[in-house]
Scaffold this motif. Structure first.
Motif, PDB file in Angstrom:
ATOM      1  N   THR A  24      32.598  72.364  25.409  1.00 30.49           N
ATOM      2  CA  THR A  24      33.987  71.924  25.516  1.00 30.49           C
ATOM      3  C   THR A  24      34.859  73.005  26.139  1.00 30.49           C
ATOM      4  O   THR A  24      35.673  72.728  27.032  1.00 30.49           O
ATOM      5  N   VAL A  25      34.688  74.245  25.697  1.00 30.69           N
ATOM      6  CA  VAL A  25      35.460  75.353  26.258  1.00 30.69           C
ATOM      7  C   VAL A  25      35.125  75.532  27.735  1.00 30.69           C
ATOM      8  O   VAL A  25      36.021  75.751  28.573  1.00 30.69           O
ATOM      9  N   GLN A  26      33.861  75.438  28.078  1.00 28.94           N
ATOM     10  CA  GLN A  26      33.457  75.579  29.482  1.00 28.94           C
ATOM     11  C   GLN A  26      34.105  74.497  30.346  1.00 28.94           C
ATOM     12  O   GLN A  26      34.612  74.782  31.441  1.00 28.94           O
ATOM     13  N   GLU A  27      34.123  73.262  29.887  1.00 30.02           N
ATOM     14  CA  GLU A  27      34.730  72.172  30.648  1.00 30.02           C
ATOM     15  C   GLU A  27      36.249  72.355  30.756  1.00 30.02           C
ATOM     16  O   GLU A  27      36.835  72.062  31.802  1.00 30.02           O
ATOM     17  N   LEU A  28      36.879  72.836  29.702  1.00 26.75           N
ATOM     18  CA  LEU A  28      38.320  73.098  29.772  1.00 26.75           C
ATOM     19  C   LEU A  28      38.625  74.198  30.787  1.00 26.75           C
ATOM     20  O   LEU A  28      39.616  74.119  31.520  1.00 26.75           O
ATOM     21  N   ARG A  29      37.799  75.218  30.845  1.00 27.24           N
ATOM     22  CA  ARG A  29      37.982  76.285  31.833  1.00 27.24           C
ATOM     23  C   ARG A  29      37.833  75.726  33.256  1.00 27.24           C
ATOM     24  O   ARG A  29      38.596  76.090  34.155  1.00 27.24           O
ATOM     25  N   LYS A  30      36.859  74.881  33.447  1.00 28.50           N
ATOM     26  CA  LYS A  30      36.680  74.251  34.767  1.00 28.50           C
ATOM     27  C   LYS A  30      37.918  73.448  35.141  1.00 28.50           C
ATOM     28  O   LYS A  30      38.393  73.493  36.271  1.00 28.50           O
ATOM     29  N   TRP A  31      38.433  72.712  34.184  1.00 32.19           N
ATOM     30  CA  TRP A  31      39.590  71.859  34.444  1.00 32.19           C
ATOM     31  C   TRP A  31      40.809  72.698  34.797  1.00 32.19           C
ATOM     32  O   TRP A  31      41.537  72.385  35.732  1.00 32.19           O
ATOM     33  N   ARG A  32      41.028  73.781  34.056  1.00 32.63           N
ATOM     34  CA  ARG A  32      42.190  74.645  34.316  1.00 32.63           C
ATOM     35  C   ARG A  32      42.072  75.374  35.648  1.00 32.63           C
ATOM     36  O   ARG A  32      43.074  75.586  36.334  1.00 32.63           O
ATOM     37  N   SER A  33      40.871  75.777  36.017  1.00 31.27           N
ATOM     38  CA  SER A  33      40.707  76.535  37.261  1.00 31.27           C
ATOM     39  C   SER A  33      40.645  75.633  38.495  1.00 31.27           C
ATOM     40  O   SER A  33      40.726  76.117  39.606  1.00 31.27           O
ATOM     41  N   ARG A  35      37.995  73.844  39.266  1.00 27.92           N
ATOM     42  CA  ARG A  35      36.602  73.650  39.656  1.00 27.92           C
ATOM     43  C   ARG A  35      36.125  72.240  39.360  1.00 27.92           C
ATOM     44  O   ARG A  35      35.304  71.690  40.085  1.00 27.92           O
TER      45      ARG A  35
END
Length: 111
Positions: A24-33, A35
């Motif tokens: 979940t954290v990885q997907e949120l980081r992708k969304w914010r950046s 990617r």
């Protein structure tokens, strides 16, 4: 003493929740950046490319079938005209020979 029947499910729950949280954290980081959006665009581009290739292949197959049908029609018509000429007294030696087909390509010609 530990009750192992309770301990292992608890350990598995903690690690399972940790894995879910990490994803979940990885997907949120992708969304914010941004990617995630770039990956979505790339996937859509790949799908569009695959759709175009499938349409081009279908068109090529239809064209191949049309050309084969047309060649058969022309050969049949030429044969019909030849027969009519022979029936009306044209000597066989005055008729041009049927054209020889080109050599069939060998498997090595494809590479």
């Amino acid at each position: 003493m530990w009750d192992w029947s309770v301990f292992w499910p608890a350990v598995a729950s903690v690690f399972g929740a940790g894995g879910f949280l990490a994803v979940t954290v990885q997907e949120l980081r992708k969304w914010r950046s941004g990617r995630a959006q770039a990956e979505r665009r790339r996937n859509n581009d790949l799908k569009a490319t695959a759709d175009q290739a499938a349409a081009a292949r279908a068109h090529a197959e239809a064209l191949r079938d049309w050309e084969a049908t047309r060649r058969r029609q022309i050969a049949e018509h030429a044969s019909h005209l030849r027969r009519i000429a022979l029936e009306h007294g044209v000597p066989l030696h005055e008729l041009p020979p049927f054209p020889a087909p080109p050599d069939r390509p060998q498997r090595d010609d494809y590479h």
